[in-house]
Enzyme design. Structure first.
Site, PDB file in Angstrom:
ATOM      1  N   HIS A 433      -3.694  27.011   8.700  1.00 20.46           N
ATOM      2  CA  HIS A 433      -5.064  26.499   8.626  1.00 20.46           C
ATOM      3  C   HIS A 433      -6.009  27.460   7.908  1.00 20.46           C
ATOM      4  O   HIS A 433      -6.775  27.062   7.019  1.00 20.46           O
ATOM      5  CB  HIS A 433      -5.586  26.207  10.036  1.00 20.46           C
ATOM      6  CG  HIS A 433      -7.001  25.719  10.060  1.00 20.46           C
ATOM      7  ND1 HIS A 433      -8.073  26.559  10.262  1.00 20.46           N
ATOM      8  CD2 HIS A 433      -7.519  24.473   9.884  1.00 20.46           C
ATOM      9  CE1 HIS A 433      -9.179  25.859  10.224  1.00 20.46           C
ATOM     10  NE2 HIS A 433      -8.875  24.595  10.003  1.00 20.46           N
ATOM     11  N   ARG A 523      -7.990  15.694   1.099  1.00 16.97           N
ATOM     12  CA  ARG A 523      -7.630  15.554   2.513  1.00 16.97           C
ATOM     13  C   ARG A 523      -8.783  14.971   3.328  1.00 16.97           C
ATOM     14  O   ARG A 523      -9.876  15.505   3.312  1.00 16.97           O
ATOM     15  CB  ARG A 523      -7.249  16.913   3.101  1.00 16.97           C
ATOM     16  CG  ARG A 523      -6.078  17.594   2.438  1.00 16.97           C
ATOM     17  CD  ARG A 523      -5.815  18.932   3.135  1.00 16.97           C
ATOM     18  NE  ARG A 523      -4.711  19.657   2.548  1.00 16.97           N
ATOM     19  CZ  ARG A 523      -4.826  20.536   1.564  1.00 16.97           C
ATOM     20  NH1 ARG A 523      -6.018  20.786   1.049  1.00 16.97           N
ATOM     21  NH2 ARG A 523      -3.768  21.160   1.087  1.00 16.97           N
ATOM     22  N   ARG A 600      -5.590  11.373   0.520  1.00 11.24           N
ATOM     23  CA  ARG A 600      -4.555  11.244   1.538  1.00 11.24           C
ATOM     24  C   ARG A 600      -5.195  10.785   2.838  1.00 11.24           C
ATOM     25  O   ARG A 600      -6.112  11.432   3.343  1.00 11.24           O
ATOM     26  CB  ARG A 600      -3.835  12.586   1.747  1.00 11.24           C
ATOM     27  CG  ARG A 600      -2.624  12.466   2.664  1.00 11.24           C
ATOM     28  CD  ARG A 600      -1.970  13.806   2.888  1.00 11.24           C
ATOM     29  NE  ARG A 600      -2.780  14.673   3.734  1.00 11.24           N
ATOM     30  CZ  ARG A 600      -2.485  15.939   3.997  1.00 11.24           C
ATOM     31  NH1 ARG A 600      -1.425  16.502   3.450  1.00 11.24           N
ATOM     32  NH2 ARG A 600      -3.272  16.661   4.784  1.00 11.24           N
ATOM     33  N   GLU A 702       7.561  14.268   1.375  1.00 17.90           N
ATOM     34  CA  GLU A 702       7.550  15.517   2.124  1.00 17.90           C
ATOM     35  C   GLU A 702       8.602  15.547   3.226  1.00 17.90           C
ATOM     36  O   GLU A 702       8.663  16.493   4.012  1.00 17.90           O
ATOM     37  CB  GLU A 702       6.155  15.727   2.736  1.00 17.90           C
ATOM     38  CG  GLU A 702       5.672  14.565   3.593  1.00 17.90           C
ATOM     39  CD  GLU A 702       4.223  14.694   4.010  1.00 17.90           C
ATOM     40  OE1 GLU A 702       3.696  15.815   4.013  1.00 17.90           O
ATOM     41  OE2 GLU A 702       3.607  13.657   4.331  1.00 17.90           O
ATOM     42  N   GLY A 723       4.893  16.848  -1.341  1.00 21.98           N
ATOM     43  CA  GLY A 723       4.253  17.818  -0.456  1.00 21.98           C
ATOM     44  C   GLY A 723       5.246  18.935  -0.170  1.00 21.98           C
ATOM     45  O   GLY A 723       6.062  18.825   0.752  1.00 21.98           O
ATOM     46  N   SER A 724       5.198  19.960  -0.971  1.00 21.29           N
ATOM     47  CA  SER A 724       6.248  20.987  -0.888  1.00 21.29           C
ATOM     48  C   SER A 724       6.198  21.781   0.413  1.00 21.29           C
ATOM     49  O   SER A 724       7.207  22.346   0.837  1.00 21.29           O
ATOM     50  CB  SER A 724       6.151  21.938  -2.084  1.00 21.29           C
ATOM     51  OG  SER A 724       4.886  22.569  -2.128  1.00 21.29           O
ATOM     52  N   ASN A 725       5.057  21.796   1.077  1.00 18.42           N
ATOM     53  CA  ASN A 725       4.966  22.549   2.333  1.00 18.42           C
ATOM     54  C   ASN A 725       5.869  21.933   3.404  1.00 18.42           C
ATOM     55  O   ASN A 725       6.754  22.597   3.965  1.00 18.42           O
ATOM     56  CB  ASN A 725       3.519  22.572   2.836  1.00 18.42           C
ATOM     57  CG  ASN A 725       2.586  23.260   1.853  1.00 18.42           C
ATOM     58  OD1 ASN A 725       3.019  24.040   1.025  1.00 18.42           O
ATOM     59  ND2 ASN A 725       1.306  22.962   1.961  1.00 18.42           N
ATOM     60  N   ASP A 726       5.642  20.639   3.697  1.00 20.53           N
ATOM     61  CA  ASP A 726       6.469  19.982   4.715  1.00 20.53           C
ATOM     62  C   ASP A 726       7.901  19.767   4.226  1.00 20.53           C
ATOM     63  O   ASP A 726       8.848  19.831   5.021  1.00 20.53           O
ATOM     64  CB  ASP A 726       5.848  18.636   5.116  1.00 20.53           C
ATOM     65  CG  ASP A 726       4.866  18.784   6.276  1.00 20.53           C
ATOM     66  OD1 ASP A 726       4.982  19.781   7.015  1.00 20.53           O
ATOM     67  OD2 ASP A 726       3.986  17.927   6.433  1.00 20.53           O
ATOM     68  N   CYS A 773       1.514  18.090  -4.857  1.00 19.94           N
ATOM     69  CA  CYS A 773       0.240  18.578  -4.323  1.00 19.94           C
ATOM     70  C   CYS A 773       0.458  19.710  -3.331  1.00 19.94           C
ATOM     71  O   CYS A 773      -0.478  20.146  -2.662  1.00 19.94           O
ATOM     72  CB  CYS A 773      -0.552  17.449  -3.672  1.00 19.94           C
ATOM     73  SG  CYS A 773       0.289  16.645  -2.292  1.00 19.94           S
TER      74      CYS A 773
END
Length: 820
Positions: A433, A523, A600, A702, A723-726, A773
């Protein structure tokens, strides 16, 4: 058309225009210009007349006081306040006590009598200064001379004119002329005598034809407060603020993209005392808690502002942003008209002179003792006094400009994060965060700084540097740094679209000026948390909660919070959510218009939704919210479907009513194609129809299933956004918020890259748009070049890395023979 009346003592507004600045000063010339040219276009301008600069020179000669003024100014030193005060007062006294020539007095009184014939005996007028060097594009001279309001009767008008002439030599005016290189006798004064608009019984304010903070050209910025407008102009009151988007306004839409209620503690009203014709009184709680203007009035002022800007730009042969004062005529007991009027207009003098297309780069110019290190977020440098806060109970103690030092943050911390000079946290990975928010805010941040709350002390001066690579440092003391500038016009364009991740509406006007192809990820969570703060189901069931409040103290407290937070938004509580979200999304869409803005839909986890006011009443407890009831699975569930309906209505409002058809929507965490179809149908139930009015619906890629079943997802959606993070988290089977396994989290892992390559190939074969993204291309230039090799359509990056990544992409495309 300008009238040549060089020897005239008085001229009416319909006799003068913008070319008559040497004759009647900037303010009066502008009023005359608008009165003649813009009233036919619907802009309301109060009538009146100008006492000319020739009249002022005539007064000096007739009274024989020029030499006395020159003597009083001899030896002037504007840097010596006592010297300036003494000489200024002496000159003003000379002019105030000068005897008016008889013919000048008669000309003024005859003109005032004509106003009495039109408006009634003892008509109330504003007597305003209008200097001949005033309202120039590069020097406004605004506020240097005096204005007198609620002036009634012939004697009062003459007295106000004397004081107005004398105010050419206020201390601030003398000093300002000296600073701007004007001689003290290079500037003359005209006076405008204008019918007062009874805003003492209504409202007044200022409107700019651009955003005053960023120079964004396509927004009208309006301030409004109760009473006469002087308090807004002087900054004595905290007014309401409204933003309106000009391009779609001109198409007949209603694009109010922000409404913020100011405190408005006082208002200026009329008195019956001729010596003190105005006074300040406190506003009522009801006035403070509501918006000053109705939406129709906001839009009317915005249309007038656009008309005025267009007129002056055409006359100047170049873009000419404007600074405009408006007033509303009071009604009811004061028998006013209730109509809006423009009472002044001048060129804006800050952003109209600023350099366009310049990018800032932060460079540390000295070194010092390194107190701690961590992962750098962003590329900026921030400094200030450290403030260690270990839990949210103490966030209210945080002061603007301090460096926030804490264990980790969550959405509750965003209000203080926005005012921090920098942020340092002990826990979290690059997608936690604190990292995400600091990027959106453009604030330097260090994450994973072990024992930061122990090693740094409150009140200790520190410099937080994220400009030295992936490892950020906190230095002892306030070190020197520079901000280098880059000409953005020299940045190459690429075939791969370079988009941005944007979540904070307040940043959109600034970020949108960086060369880009739109927003790949907007977001909703930031808007819901920061601008709304209430669980949507609590708003939907507000009436039920209110009924239960009498028997339940906990619910009573929730209802009280909702009442306070929605005080400026009376009526249906659901509309509060819809309007707030629509305006937040709309402001982002405005900042990047007409480029695509992919919004999103909400992706709060249950624990995050529970933190909103009333949220714990509607959210279940989950042992692992990260892979629980989130994203798509909420939207069609009867337990949440009504709340999702508010989101759909907000997007509809932004697209249809505001005109932002550049908004696309994206569905997060959609586990199966069938789930995707259910979401599409649910959206349709609330009027948000795929394909209608050009609406495209994308899916976040993702989850491994999004890649494995990419062909089936392509049957449902118009495109993909990786969504490369998830995707990294779920491919590698780790919690990306856990610092214990943060060292394993790496989007460059071959398994993750294989997933990404595969889904790009499917999208290309199916003719579907595909972008990314996630954080990877922002953090690693080599990852961005890998994506180019795969043929990705677009990359959405944090604003800080757009230029650096664009250069890397351009170089790779050149190497591969790809032309823009």
């Amino acid at each position: 058309m300008a009238i040549d009346h060089k020897e005239a003592l008085v001229l009416w507004f319909d006799e003068i225009g913008i070319k008559d600045v040497p004759l009647v000063g900037g303010k009066n010339a502008s009023l005359g210009e608008m009165y003649q040219e813009l009233t036919s276009k619907g802009v309301s301008i109060p009538g009146g007349f100008a006492i000319t600069a020739h009249a002022y020179r005539y007064l000096l000669k007739s009274a024989g006081i020029e030499d006395a003024i020159q003597d009083a100014l001899d030896g002037l030193d504007t840097h010596d306040m006592k010297n300036l005060q003494e000489r200024g007062e002496k000159v003003r006294s000379i002019i105030r006590n000068a005897e008016f020539p008889q013919d000048l007095t008669e000309a003024i009184l005859r003109s005032y009598e004509k106003m009495e014939e039109k408006y009634g005996p003892g008509v109330d007028v504003a007597v305003r200064s209008s200097a001949t060097a005033e309202d120039l594009p590069d020097a406004s001279f605004a506020g240097q001379q005096e204005t007198y309001l609620n002036v009634r009767g012939k004697e009062a008008v003459i007295d106000a004119c004397k004081r107005c002439f004398a105010s050419l030599f206020t201390n601030r005016a003398i000093s300002y002329r000296q600073d701007k290189g004007f001689g003290q006798f290079d500037v003359y004064l005209s006076i405008g005598v204008q019918k007062m608009i009874r805003s003492d019984a209504a409202s007044a304010g200022v409107t700019f034809s651009i955003d005053t903070e960023t120079g964004f050209k396509d927004a009208v910025f309006i301030t409004a407060s109760y009473g006469l407008g002087e308090n807004v102009v002087k900054g004595a009151v905290n007014p309401d603020e409204y933003y309106v988007f000009k391009p779609t306004l001109k198409e007949g839409k209603r694009p109010i993209v922000q409404k913020r209620a100011g405190s408005k503690h006082i208002k200026m009203i009329y008195t019956d005392d001729p010596d003190k014709p105005t006074k300040d009184i406190e506003t009522t709680p009801e006035e403070r808690n509501r918006f000053v203007l109705e939406d129709d009035e906001i839009l009317l002022l915005a249309r007038w502002t656009s008309i005025i800007e267009d007129h002056y730009s055409e006359a100047a042969g170049q873009f000419r942003p404007m600074d405009i004062e408006w007033a509303k005529d009071g009604n009811g007991v004061n028998a006013g008209t209730g109509k809006l009027f423009i009472v002044q207009a001048r060129p804006e003098t800050v952003h109209s002179q600023s350099k366009a297309n310049i990018l800032e780069t932060y460079v540390l110019k000295e070194t010092g003792k390194v107190l701690i290190t961590g992962q750098a977020v962003g590329t900026k440098i921030g400094q200030g006094v450290a403030h260690v806060i270990k839990d949210s109970e103490h966030i209210g103690e945080f002061k603007e400009g301090e460096v926030l030092v804490t264990t980790m943050t969550d959405p509750d911390w965003e209000p203080i994060m926005k005012i921090a000079a920098a942020i340092v946290t002990e826990k979290g990975g690059r997608t936690c965060h604190a990292a995400i928010i600091s990027r959106e805010l453009g604030i330097p941040c260090l994450i994973g700084s072990e024992n930061a709350t122990e090693k740094l002390s409150t009140a200790q001066g520190v410099t937080v540097c994220c400009a030295e690579g992936e490892t950020g440092k906190v230095y002892e003391g306030l070190l020197k740094f520079e901000v280098e500038q880059l000409d953005l016009e020299k940045i190459p364009r690429t075939r791969t679209k370079i988009m941005m991740n944007v979540g904070i509406p307040e940043n959109a006007f600034k970020d949108g000026q960086i060369p880009n192809d739109g927003v790949g990820l907007a977001r909703e969570e930031f808007i819901i948390n920061s601008h709304i703060g209430i669980h949507p189901l609590a708003l939907i069931h507000y009436d039920e909660l209110k009924q239960k409040a009498g028997d339940n103290p906990e619910i009573a407290e929730i209802v009280e919070k909702i009442d306070v937070m929605t005080a400026a938004h009376p009526g249906d509580k659901k509309e509060f959510f819809i309007n707030k979200l629509a305006r937040g999304v709309g402001r982002i869409a405005a900042g990047f218009y007409p480029n695509d803005v992919i919004v999103r839909l909400s992706d709060f986890k249950t624990n995050e939704y529970a933190e909103l006011v009333g949220g714990h009443l509607y959210e279940p407890l989950e042992s692992n919210p990260m892979i629980g009831w989130r994203g798509a699975s909420r939207y069609y569930d009867d337990k949440f479907k009504p709340a999702f309906g508010l989101e759909c209505k907000a997007i509809l409002k932004a697209r249809n009513e505001m005109g932002f058809t550049n908004i696309k929507v994206m569905i997060p965490f959609c586990r199966t194609p069938e789930e995707g179809r259910r979401v599409i149908e649910t959206m349709k139930d609330f009027g948000l129809v795929q394909g209608e009015n050009g609406l495209e619906v994308y899916v976040m890629c993702e989850i491994p299933s999004n890649v494995i079943s990419a062909d089936a997802f392509a049957d449902v959606f118009d495109g993909f956004s990786i969504g490369s993070n998830d995707l990294t988290q779920l491919t590698l089977g780790l919690d990306r918020d856990s610092d214990l396994v943060a060292h394993i989290f790496d989007e460059r892992n071959q398994a993750v890259k294989d997933m990404i390559r595969d889904v790009i190939q499917v999208a290309k074969r199916r003719g579907k748009k595909i972008g990314i993204c996630g954080q990877a291309p922002s953090d690693f230039p080599e990852f961005a070049t890998f994506l180019v090799e795969c043929g990705i359509d677009s990359m959405s990056l944090i604003p800080d890395t757009v230029i650096r990544t664009t250069l890397a992409v351009a170089e790779k495309e050149k190497e591969l023979g790809i032309t823009p």
